[in-house]
Design a protein around this motif. Sequence first.
Motif, short mmCIF file in Angstrom:
data_model
loop_
_atom_site.label_atom_id
_atom_site.label_comp_id
_atom_site.label_asym_id
_atom_site.label_seq_id
_atom_site.Cartn_x
_atom_site.Cartn_y
_atom_site.Cartn_z
N GLY A 339 0.81 -1.36 0.03
CA GLY A 339 -0.03 -0.03 0.05
C GLY A 339 0.73 1.22 -0.02
O GLY A 339 0.88 2.19 -0.80
N THR A 340 1.78 1.53 0.76
CA THR A 340 2.87 2.36 0.78
C THR A 340 3.42 2.76 -0.51
O THR A 340 3.55 3.97 -0.72
N ARG A 341 3.91 1.81 -1.12
CA ARG A 341 4.51 1.69 -2.32
C ARG A 341 3.75 2.51 -3.34
O ARG A 341 4.05 3.30 -4.32
N PHE A 342 2.39 1.87 -3.40
CA PHE A 342 1.66 2.33 -4.32
C PHE A 342 1.35 3.84 -4.27
O PHE A 342 0.94 4.41 -5.14
N ALA A 343 0.98 4.13 -3.03
CA ALA A 343 0.64 5.54 -2.72
C ALA A 343 1.80 6.42 -3.19
O ALA A 343 1.49 7.66 -3.42
N GLN A 344 3.11 6.02 -3.13
CA GLN A 344 4.33 6.83 -3.41
C GLN A 344 4.20 7.11 -5.06
O GLN A 344 4.33 8.21 -5.56
N ILE A 345 3.63 6.04 -5.74
CA ILE A 345 3.53 6.17 -7.07
C ILE A 345 2.36 7.01 -7.44
O ILE A 345 2.51 8.00 -8.45
N VAL A 346 1.28 6.89 -6.87
CA VAL A 346 0.12 7.92 -7.09
C VAL A 346 0.52 9.27 -6.90
O VAL A 346 0.04 10.20 -7.82
#
Length: 420
Positions: A339-346
């Motif tokens: 979740g944290t990695r995807f939030a960074q991409i977003v």
Amino acid sequence: MDQRRFGQSNGTSRRVKSSPNGRGRGTVEVILELPKFVIVKHGKIGPTFYWNPPVYWRKRAALEGRSYPFESQKLGSNLSQSELQSAANPHNALFEEWRLGKTSTPSRTYAAHGTVEWLFEQYQASTIFKRRVSVRSRPDYARVFNAIANQPTKTGGRFGQLPVASVTPAAAEKIYVRMLEGDTFRRGEKAVMYCKTAWRLMQPHHPREFGKDVPNPWVGVQLVKRAIKSKNAINREEVYTFAWAAVGAGKPEAAAAAIICFEWLQRPENVVYGYISWSDYKPNVSIRIEHHKTGEMLEHPLSDGSLLFYPEAEEILSLVPKRAAPIVMGEGKTEPYKGTRFAQIVRKIADQAGLPKTFTLDACRHGGMTELEEAGLTDGQGRALSAHKSRAYERYAKRTAKRMLAATTARFEHRSNESK
């Protein structure tokens, strides 16, 4: 597992009188087999068990120039055989890890049986917790529980070291006030909510560790009344600006996540963690959305047979490579994103697209919910599309295919009128 005399270590067991229910309602003779390195001391409340690492290894570590990071740990009082074994096993596992030279210091420590931090550990490791709390939310629970456990006591210890049964409503109130420091109202509310739930759900499993007069001290905590801020909501134009920017940046899975959260109102953690797969999507027909939090599985119509309701969203989905079963899967990945990695991409794509700092997948879903309200849907229609639950609603509103189609048609007509 060694057999040894209570309070000694001569390799034998003996019968001891103890109250198995911890409440003094008579005693029975029991034989307990002491786990490795466990000793017992007798007191007014019955036998109290301690994990007591051997002096031999302390001396040997000193000769070898190694640190010896172990101290005696209280395991609890009046424990059953299974409770005693469960309390001792983690300590022995850490000791064995250190003894074999796999680590210079323990990777973690374990709380004494019956303490507040022990309760937090039991709750977070339980099947109940894993069913109730999403993967994305679990780190937040851990942070709040750690903050509570580390609150200092008058005697110089930590709140987490106190017995669960010793926590009074007054003590719970003090913890709440401390968690509010710096006007962190939400953190204080979480502290009370999380603890109230942990006490309530764990008490039936460990009744002896809870107070008899006040089994749940958190129930009486009075929360400070405050104005609740409305959640950020992203509009349709911003969602699709982000989606096309994500496609251009080579991250079509991020584009898919944003439109799924906005158009079909799936919770972000469900999108990111693979709860929607290609088998759920039938182009121009329907898309099936699973809501792990509520246990709902909704099939959203994509057309009424002649009219496509989400043409641009389906165009975005057609650009997403089928890398695995889940729709949201990055290139070269063998499992869903964290979740944290995807939030960074977003966040990176949103910044590059000039979108506001409030742009998140949560805000996309809230934007879709806002559009439902703006479309003038009835309460039942809105709930049919969003999978929100209400006892009052569930008595008369059913999420039938006909109701889903009517709600989707009304939303589409609203959007069409807005664009004219």
